[in-house]
Scaffold this motif. Structure first.
Motif, short mmCIF file in Angstrom:
data_model
loop_
_atom_site.label_atom_id
_atom_site.label_comp_id
_atom_site.label_asym_id
_atom_site.label_seq_id
_atom_site.Cartn_x
_atom_site.Cartn_y
_atom_site.Cartn_z
N GLY A 169 -42.99 7.19 27.28
CA GLY A 169 -41.65 6.65 27.14
C GLY A 169 -41.01 7.01 25.80
N LYS A 170 -41.48 8.12 25.19
CA LYS A 170 -40.97 8.53 23.88
C LYS A 170 -40.21 9.85 23.98
CE LYS A 170 -44.60 6.18 21.33
NZ LYS A 170 -45.67 6.31 20.36
N PHE A 171 -39.29 10.03 23.03
CA PHE A 171 -38.48 11.23 22.94
C PHE A 171 -38.98 12.08 21.78
CE2 PHE A 171 -35.95 8.07 25.04
CZ PHE A 171 -35.34 8.77 26.06
N TYR A 172 -38.81 13.43 21.92
CA TYR A 172 -39.35 14.34 20.91
C TYR A 172 -38.36 15.44 20.54
CZ TYR A 172 -43.79 12.07 21.79
OH TYR A 172 -44.78 11.14 21.91
N GLN A 173 -38.49 15.92 19.29
CA GLN A 173 -37.76 17.08 18.81
C GLN A 173 -38.44 18.33 19.34
OE1 GLN A 173 -37.74 16.98 14.54
NE2 GLN A 173 -36.01 15.61 14.49
N PRO A 174 -37.82 19.48 19.22
CA PRO A 174 -36.53 19.72 18.60
C PRO A 174 -35.40 19.14 19.44
CG PRO A 174 -37.49 21.79 19.35
CD PRO A 174 -38.47 20.71 19.65
N GLU A 175 -34.31 18.87 18.77
CA GLU A 175 -33.15 18.31 19.44
C GLU A 175 -31.91 19.06 18.98
OE1 GLU A 175 -33.12 14.66 16.29
OE2 GLU A 175 -32.15 14.29 18.20
N ALA A 176 -30.84 18.93 19.76
CA ALA A 176 -29.57 19.57 19.41
C ALA A 176 -28.44 18.63 19.84
CB ALA A 176 -29.43 20.92 20.10
N TRP A 177 -27.35 18.66 19.10
CA TRP A 177 -26.18 17.83 19.38
C TRP A 177 -25.00 18.71 19.74
CZ3 TRP A 177 -25.75 12.44 18.93
CH2 TRP A 177 -26.85 11.78 18.40
N SER A 178 -24.19 18.24 20.67
CA SER A 178 -22.92 18.91 20.96
C SER A 178 -21.86 18.32 20.03
CB SER A 178 -22.49 18.66 22.42
OG SER A 178 -22.03 17.32 22.59
N GLY A 179 -20.69 18.93 20.06
CA GLY A 179 -19.56 18.30 19.40
C GLY A 179 -18.99 17.23 20.32
N TRP A 180 -17.90 16.60 19.91
CA TRP A 180 -17.26 15.59 20.76
C TRP A 180 -16.53 16.29 21.91
CZ3 TRP A 180 -18.60 10.75 20.68
CH2 TRP A 180 -19.15 10.21 19.52
N ILE A 181 -16.72 15.76 23.11
CA ILE A 181 -16.15 16.34 24.33
C ILE A 181 -15.19 15.32 24.94
CG2 ILE A 181 -16.68 17.30 26.60
CD1 ILE A 181 -19.65 17.46 25.50
N PRO A 182 -13.93 15.70 25.17
CA PRO A 182 -13.00 14.75 25.80
C PRO A 182 -13.40 14.48 27.25
CG PRO A 182 -11.96 16.89 25.49
CD PRO A 182 -13.31 16.98 24.86
N VAL A 183 -13.45 13.21 27.63
CA VAL A 183 -13.86 12.84 28.97
C VAL A 183 -12.91 13.42 30.01
CG1 VAL A 183 -14.21 10.88 30.54
CG2 VAL A 183 -15.09 10.79 28.20
N ASP A 184 -11.62 13.52 29.66
CA ASP A 184 -10.66 14.07 30.63
C ASP A 184 -10.67 15.59 30.66
OD1 ASP A 184 -9.34 14.79 28.28
OD2 ASP A 184 -7.59 13.53 28.66
N GLY A 185 -11.46 16.24 29.81
CA GLY A 185 -11.59 17.69 29.81
C GLY A 185 -10.47 18.43 29.08
N LYS A 186 -9.52 17.70 28.50
CA LYS A 186 -8.38 18.34 27.81
C LYS A 186 -8.62 18.34 26.31
CE LYS A 186 -5.30 16.72 31.39
NZ LYS A 186 -4.28 15.74 31.73
N TYR A 187 -8.70 19.55 25.75
CA TYR A 187 -8.94 19.66 24.31
C TYR A 187 -7.67 19.51 23.56
CZ TYR A 187 -13.82 20.81 24.64
OH TYR A 187 -15.17 20.75 24.84
#
Length: 187
Positions: A169-187
Protein backbone atom coordinates in the motif's frame (compact mmCIF):
# COMPACT_ATOMS: atom_id res chain seq x y z
CA UNK A 1 50.56 34.68 -4.02
CA UNK A 2 48.34 33.75 -1.08
CA UNK A 3 45.30 35.50 -2.65
CA UNK A 4 45.87 33.63 -5.92
CA UNK A 5 45.89 30.30 -4.03
CA UNK A 6 42.66 31.22 -2.17
CA UNK A 7 40.88 32.11 -5.39
CA UNK A 8 41.91 28.81 -6.99
CA UNK A 9 40.66 26.86 -3.96
CA UNK A 10 37.39 28.85 -4.00
CA UNK A 11 36.82 28.04 -7.66
CA UNK A 12 37.59 24.36 -7.04
CA UNK A 13 35.23 24.17 -4.04
CA UNK A 14 32.47 25.96 -5.97
CA UNK A 15 32.85 23.65 -8.98
CA UNK A 16 32.79 20.59 -6.73
CA UNK A 17 29.61 21.78 -4.99
CA UNK A 18 27.96 22.49 -8.35
CA UNK A 19 28.89 19.04 -9.69
CA UNK A 20 27.60 17.34 -6.54
CA UNK A 21 24.30 19.23 -6.67
CA UNK A 22 23.85 18.32 -10.35
CA UNK A 23 24.44 14.64 -9.60
CA UNK A 24 22.13 14.50 -6.56
CA UNK A 25 19.33 16.75 -7.85
CA UNK A 26 18.91 15.37 -11.37
CA UNK A 27 15.39 13.88 -11.77
CA UNK A 28 15.05 10.32 -13.03
CA UNK A 29 14.10 9.95 -16.66
CA UNK A 30 11.20 7.74 -17.71
CA UNK A 31 13.53 4.87 -18.67
CA UNK A 32 16.04 5.15 -15.82
CA UNK A 33 15.61 2.22 -13.44
CA UNK A 34 15.90 3.27 -9.81
CA UNK A 35 18.71 1.63 -7.83
CA UNK A 36 16.34 1.04 -4.93
CA UNK A 37 12.77 2.27 -4.66
CA UNK A 38 12.35 5.27 -2.41
CA UNK A 39 9.04 5.58 -0.60
CA UNK A 40 6.93 8.66 -1.29
CA UNK A 41 4.72 10.12 1.43
CA UNK A 42 1.20 10.83 0.24
CA UNK A 43 -1.35 13.08 1.96
CA UNK A 44 -3.14 11.26 4.80
CA UNK A 45 -6.55 11.75 3.19
CA UNK A 46 -5.56 10.50 -0.29
CA UNK A 47 -8.18 8.21 -1.83
CA UNK A 48 -6.88 5.26 -3.87
CA UNK A 49 -9.10 4.39 -6.85
CA UNK A 50 -8.50 1.22 -8.85
CA UNK A 51 -8.57 1.99 -12.56
CA UNK A 52 -10.54 -0.08 -15.03
CA UNK A 53 -9.58 -1.26 -18.50
CA UNK A 54 -10.86 1.03 -21.27
CA UNK A 55 -13.62 -0.29 -23.52
CA UNK A 56 -12.33 -2.47 -26.40
CA UNK A 57 -11.45 -0.29 -29.38
CA UNK A 58 -10.82 2.81 -27.27
CA UNK A 59 -7.79 4.68 -28.55
CA UNK A 60 -5.15 5.07 -25.84
CA UNK A 61 -3.88 8.61 -25.32
CA UNK A 62 -0.25 7.83 -26.18
CA UNK A 63 1.67 4.58 -26.71
CA UNK A 64 2.84 2.36 -23.88
CA UNK A 65 5.84 0.74 -25.48
CA UNK A 66 8.28 0.60 -22.61
CA UNK A 67 10.18 3.64 -23.85
CA UNK A 68 8.42 6.23 -21.72
CA UNK A 69 7.31 8.06 -24.86
CA UNK A 70 4.64 10.61 -24.05
CA UNK A 71 3.34 11.52 -27.49
CA UNK A 72 4.65 13.55 -30.36
CA UNK A 73 5.47 17.23 -30.12
CA UNK A 74 2.88 17.96 -32.84
CA UNK A 75 0.15 16.18 -30.87
CA UNK A 76 1.03 18.05 -27.70
CA UNK A 77 1.17 21.41 -29.50
CA UNK A 78 -2.21 20.84 -31.14
CA UNK A 79 -3.65 19.75 -27.78
CA UNK A 80 -2.64 23.07 -26.25
CA UNK A 81 -4.06 25.11 -29.13
CA UNK A 82 -7.53 23.58 -29.41
CA UNK A 83 -7.80 20.11 -27.95
CA UNK A 84 -10.32 17.73 -29.50
CA UNK A 85 -12.64 16.03 -27.00
CA UNK A 86 -10.56 12.82 -26.90
CA UNK A 87 -7.21 14.53 -26.38
CA UNK A 88 -5.29 13.65 -23.25
CA UNK A 89 -3.56 16.65 -21.67
CA UNK A 90 -0.66 16.93 -19.25
CA UNK A 91 1.14 13.81 -20.52
CA UNK A 92 3.62 12.92 -17.80
CA UNK A 93 5.94 9.93 -17.40
CA UNK A 94 8.37 8.54 -14.84
CA UNK A 95 10.06 5.15 -14.66
CA UNK A 96 7.35 2.54 -15.19
CA UNK A 97 4.37 4.90 -15.26
CA UNK A 98 2.67 7.28 -17.66
CA UNK A 99 -0.41 9.39 -17.14
CA UNK A 100 -2.58 12.12 -18.60
CA UNK A 101 -5.97 13.82 -18.20
CA UNK A 102 -8.76 13.68 -20.79
CA UNK A 103 -10.85 16.81 -20.26
CA UNK A 104 -13.95 15.47 -22.02
CA UNK A 105 -15.38 13.23 -19.30
CA UNK A 106 -12.71 14.06 -16.71
CA UNK A 107 -10.88 10.77 -17.29
CA UNK A 108 -7.50 10.07 -15.72
CA UNK A 109 -5.34 7.61 -17.68
CA UNK A 110 -2.63 5.50 -15.98
CA UNK A 111 -0.23 3.44 -18.12
CA UNK A 112 2.11 0.78 -16.75
CA UNK A 113 5.32 0.62 -18.79
CA UNK A 114 7.62 -1.67 -16.76
CA UNK A 115 7.35 -5.26 -15.56
CA UNK A 116 8.64 -4.77 -12.03
CA UNK A 117 5.87 -6.08 -9.78
CA UNK A 118 4.50 -2.60 -9.10
CA UNK A 119 1.55 -0.72 -10.55
CA UNK A 120 1.38 2.63 -12.31
CA UNK A 121 -0.20 5.35 -10.18
CA UNK A 122 -1.43 8.81 -11.20
CA UNK A 123 -2.24 11.19 -8.36
CA UNK A 124 -4.65 14.02 -9.12
CA UNK A 125 -4.57 17.30 -7.19
CA UNK A 126 -6.92 20.25 -7.69
CA UNK A 127 -6.41 23.98 -7.21
CA UNK A 128 -9.72 24.34 -5.38
CA UNK A 129 -9.21 22.13 -2.32
CA UNK A 130 -10.71 18.79 -3.33
CA UNK A 131 -8.99 15.86 -1.58
CA UNK A 132 -6.24 14.21 -3.60
CA UNK A 133 -7.03 10.95 -5.38
CA UNK A 134 -4.77 8.37 -7.00
CA UNK A 135 -5.76 6.29 -10.03
CA UNK A 136 -3.91 2.95 -9.84
CA UNK A 137 -3.42 0.62 -12.82
CA UNK A 138 -3.31 -2.97 -11.50
CA UNK A 139 -3.85 -4.49 -14.97
CA UNK A 140 -0.16 -5.26 -15.60
CA UNK A 141 2.64 -4.11 -17.85
CA UNK A 142 1.84 -2.45 -21.20
CA UNK A 143 -1.75 -1.71 -20.22
CA UNK A 144 -3.83 1.38 -19.59
CA UNK A 145 -6.42 1.90 -16.87
CA UNK A 146 -8.88 4.77 -16.59
CA UNK A 147 -10.53 6.47 -13.65
CA UNK A 148 -13.62 8.48 -14.53
CA UNK A 149 -13.92 11.46 -12.18
CA UNK A 150 -16.00 14.62 -12.02
CA UNK A 151 -14.00 17.80 -11.43
CA UNK A 152 -15.23 21.38 -11.24
CA UNK A 153 -15.15 22.83 -14.79
CA UNK A 154 -13.67 26.14 -13.59
CA UNK A 155 -10.83 24.36 -11.79
CA UNK A 156 -7.44 22.95 -12.69
CA UNK A 157 -5.84 19.58 -11.98
CA UNK A 158 -2.23 18.55 -11.61
CA UNK A 159 -0.93 15.01 -12.12
CA UNK A 160 1.70 13.16 -10.11
CA UNK A 161 2.97 9.98 -11.79
CA UNK A 162 4.73 7.34 -9.67
CA UNK A 163 4.79 3.61 -8.77
CA UNK A 164 2.49 1.77 -6.33
CA UNK A 165 3.06 -1.49 -4.47
CA UNK A 166 -0.34 -3.06 -3.82
CA UNK A 167 1.11 -5.57 -1.33
CA UNK A 168 2.34 -2.83 1.01
CA UNK A 169 0.00 0.00 0.00
CA UNK A 170 3.01 2.31 -0.48
CA UNK A 171 4.02 4.66 -3.28
CA UNK A 172 7.55 4.90 -4.70
CA UNK A 173 9.82 7.21 -6.71
CA UNK A 174 10.86 8.11 -9.28
CA UNK A 175 7.96 10.45 -9.74
CA UNK A 176 7.05 13.26 -12.13
CA UNK A 177 4.57 16.14 -11.96
CA UNK A 178 2.57 17.76 -14.74
CA UNK A 179 1.80 21.43 -14.87
CA UNK A 180 -1.69 22.70 -14.05
CA UNK A 181 -4.27 21.44 -16.55
CA UNK A 182 -7.61 23.24 -17.03
CA UNK A 183 -10.50 20.84 -16.42
CA UNK A 184 -12.42 22.35 -19.33
CA UNK A 185 -9.42 21.80 -21.65
CA UNK A 186 -9.13 25.50 -22.58
CA UNK A 187 -5.71 27.00 -22.03
Amino acid sequence: MRENWRSKVSVLVGASALALSAVTATPALADDAPEAPLEVQMPADVKIVEGIAPEPGTEVPFPVDGTGTTGTADAMASAKAAPPSGTCLGATAAYGSSGCFQHNGDIVWAGDTKKDGMSAAVGVYTDYGRAAEVCVNKLGVNTWATCNKDYRETGNVRLRVLRYDGDTGKFYQPEAWSGWIPVDGKY
